[in-house]
Design a protein around this motif. Structure first.
Motif, PDB file in Angstrom:
ATOM      1  N   ASP A  49       0.828  -1.206   0.000  1.00 30.00           N
ATOM      2  CA  ASP A  49       0.000   0.000   0.000  1.00 30.00           C
ATOM      3  C   ASP A  49       0.864   1.258   0.000  1.00 30.00           C
ATOM      4  OD1 ASP A  49      -2.583  -1.351   0.207  1.00 30.00           O
ATOM      5  OD2 ASP A  49      -1.949  -1.868   2.241  1.00 30.00           O
ATOM      6  N   GLY A  86       2.635   1.392  -3.584  1.00 33.91           N
ATOM      7  CA  GLY A  86       1.789   1.651  -4.741  1.00 33.91           C
ATOM      8  C   GLY A  86       2.471   1.196  -6.019  1.00 33.91           C
ATOM      9  N   LEU A 123       1.834   8.614   1.605  1.00 33.48           N
ATOM     10  CA  LEU A 123       0.464   8.257   1.227  1.00 33.48           C
ATOM     11  C   LEU A 123      -0.239   9.387   0.473  1.00 33.48           C
ATOM     12  CD1 LEU A 123      -0.633   6.355   4.450  1.00 33.48           C
ATOM     13  CD2 LEU A 123       0.034   5.360   2.240  1.00 33.48           C
ATOM     14  N   LYS A 165      -1.691   7.036  -1.979  1.00 37.19           N
ATOM     15  CA  LYS A 165      -3.061   6.776  -1.515  1.00 37.19           C
ATOM     16  C   LYS A 165      -3.751   8.089  -1.144  1.00 37.19           C
ATOM     17  CE  LYS A 165      -3.146   2.177  -1.387  1.00 37.19           C
ATOM     18  NZ  LYS A 165      -4.021   1.429  -2.254  1.00 37.19           N
TER      19      LYS A 165
END
Length: 172
Positions: free
Chosen positions: A36, A39, A56, A60
């Motif tokens: 996560d 990516g 992030l 994200k």
């Protein structure tokens, strides 16, 4: 138009304003794994990136925007960018110093978008954006070598330059 200091001073004299909470604590609720944090863009990056919460904002952004929105829905009037460890110095731990400006810029952009979207639905709820600048992972006040008390891993000028670059990217 009044400057921001005047606006906030006036508001604070008549109401309590709420600052958002700990971004890292909110991120933990998503139970993110190494993949996560990497990516697609950083999938081949040699260094582990899990825990680089500032990253992030690039890999994200939807999660970061959702967290900002949750804080505003809970009543926050001041939203901080997801940049507590986004200096080039702190990003060295992840071999990502070269993208610290991008992290800061994207984090501010996401927070601003979240505020704008929220205020379209809640036009009477004033929300302000604050750039979060945290400490680095390196100290200039203590020697890393007990045998050499004057030794430092970083200079004042290096710290100043890193913080300046972070603030500039946030403003941009």
């Amino acid at each position: 138009m009044k400057n921001l200091k005047e606006i906030l001073s006036k508001k604070l004299s008549s109401q309590i304003m709420f600052l958002d909470g700990a971004m890292g604590t909110m991120i933990q609720q998503y139970k993110l794994e190494e993949e996560d944090f990497k990516g697609d863009r950083f999938k081949d990056h040699q260094t582990n990136l899990k825990g680089n919460n500032d990253l992030l904002s690039i890999v994200k952004p939807d999660i970061i925007k959702e967290i900002h929105t949750k804080y505003m829905e809970a009543g926050s009037n001041i939203i901080e960018t997801n940049t507590f460890n986004a200096t080039s110095i702190s990003q060295k731990d992840y071999d990502l110093s070269e993208i610290s400006d991008e992290i800061n810029f994207q984090s501010a952009k996401i927070a601003k978008e979240a505020i704008n979207d929220f205020q379209k639905l809640n036009p009477n709820h004033d929300v302000y954006l604050a750039g979060a600048i945290g400490p680095t992972n390196t100290t200039a006040s203590m020697s890393p070598d007990v045998n050499d008390p004057g030794k430092r891993n970083i200079s004042y000028d290096e710290l100043k330059d890193s913080y300046y670059a972070q603030a500039k990217a946030l403003v941009d």
